[in-house]
Motif scaffolding. Structure first.
Motif: not given
Length: 274
Positions: A111-119
Motif C-alpha cells: 500500500p501507498n508505494s511510490r513507483l518509478g517507470i522508465i521506457g
C-alpha cells in the motif's frame, strides 16, 4: 513454436529466459532491427511494422506470438488484435507484455508505494502503465521518465561506452529526489543495462524487470490453453531485418548460455513500414 517479436534486440532478454526456464519448446524470434527503435515512430508505422512481423512469425510456424516490444504493446496491439489477428488467425494467439507486468505490479506493490517507470517516449507518452495501474491501485504514486537514447545505444552495441554510461547516470538522476521504492524497466532492452541502472539508484530501490515476469505469465497461459500445440524440439530460429552478421554477434553476446539448444540465424527482409 513460440514466436517472439521485438523492434530489435530487446526481446532477446525474454528469449533467454525462455531458453533457461522452458527449454523444451521450440522458438522463433524476429527482430526488426533495420527499423529500430520504434519509440520515435508514428502510430501508423508501428501498427504496420507490428502487423507484418507477427504475421511473418505465424507463416513460419508460430502458434503463439509474444509481442516483446513495449511500444507496440502500448500503442497498437489491442487494435491489431481486435481488427486483424483475432479474425484472421482464430487458432493462434498474440500476447503483449504490458498487461502481465501491470497485473504483477498491482499484486506485488505494498500500500501507498511510490513507483518509478522508465521506457521509450511512446511507452511513457501513451500513459498505458500509469492509467492501468491507477485504475486498480489509486494508492500508488507513479513517476515516469522517457529514456529515448537507451534503445538506440543498445541497438548499436554501444551500451558499454563511456558516453552511454554517463547518459544512464543523467537519466536515472531524475529519481534522486522522488523517494521511490520500485523502478519498473518498461522496455525489454533495459534488461541488458539493469546493472548499470542499479548503480545509480538508492540500494533500497527494487528494480522490476518486465522481461522476468513474462516467462512466468506465459507458462501460466499455456497451462490454461492446452489446445495450443507447441513443438518441443529445443530448436530456435532467430531472424533479423537488419545486418545478419551484426545481429548474430550481438545476440550471442546477449543470450545467456543454454544447453542442448540448436540455434539458427537468418535474414528476413520485411516491408514493415508499408
Amino acid at each position: 513454436m513460440i514466436g517472439i517479436f521485438d523492434s530489435g534486440f530487446g526481446g532477446i532478454s525474454i528469449l533467454s529466459d525462455f531458453h533457461n526456464k522452458a527449454p523444451e519448446y521450440s522458438y522463433i524470434y524476429f527482430g526488426d532491427n533495420i527499423n529500430a527503435p520504434y519509440g520515435d515512430k508514428n502510430t501508423k508505422e508501428i501498427y504496420n511494422s507490428t502487423k507484418n512481423a507477427v504475421e511473418f512469425l505465424f507463416t513460419e510456424g508460430a502458434v503463439l506470438v509474444i509481442v516483446a516490444c513495449n511500444t507496440s504493446s502500448a500503442r497498437v496491439l489491442r487494435k491489431l488484435q481486435d481488427e486483424y489477428f483475432n479474425k484472421k488467425y482464430k487458432n493462434k494467439k498474440v500476447l503483449g507484455i504490458i498487461i502481465p507486468n501491470i497485473e504483477n505490479i498491482i499484486h506485488q506493490l505494498p500500500p501507498n508505494s511510490r513507483l518509478g517507470i522508465i521506457g521509450t517516449s511512446h511507452t511513457i507518452g501513451s500513459q498505458k502503465y500509469q492509467n492501468e495501474i491507477l485504475d486498480k491501485r489509486n494508492d500508488v504514486q507513479i513517476f515516469s521518465k522517457a529514456c529515448p537514447m537507451f534503445v538506440e545505444k543498445i541497438e548499436n552495441n554501444k551500451f558499454k561506452s563511456l558516453g552511454f554510461l554517463a547518459n544512464i547516470k543523467e537519466e536515472i538522476a531524475h529519481y534522486s529526489n522522488k523517494n521511490i521504492s520500485y523502478l519498473l524497466l518498461a522496455c525489454t532492452h533495459f534488461s541488458f543495462i539493469k546493472k548499470e541502472i542499479k548503480q545509480h539508484l538508492n540500494p533500497s530501490i527494487q528494480i522490476i524487470d518486465s522481461s522476468e515476469i513474462i516467462i512466468k505469465k506465459t507458462q501460466e497461459y499455456l497451462f490454461r490453453h492446452k489446445e495450443l500445440k507447441i513443438k518441443k524440439e529445443r530448436n530456435t530460429i532467430l531472424y533479423t531485418s537488419g545486418d545478419l552478421v551484426l545481429f548474430k554477434k550481438i545476440s550471442l553476446k546477449l543470450l545467456r548460455p543454454s544447453s542442448k539448444r540448436n540455434l539458427k540465424f537468418l535474414k528476413h527482409s520485411t516491408l514493415s513500414n508499408n
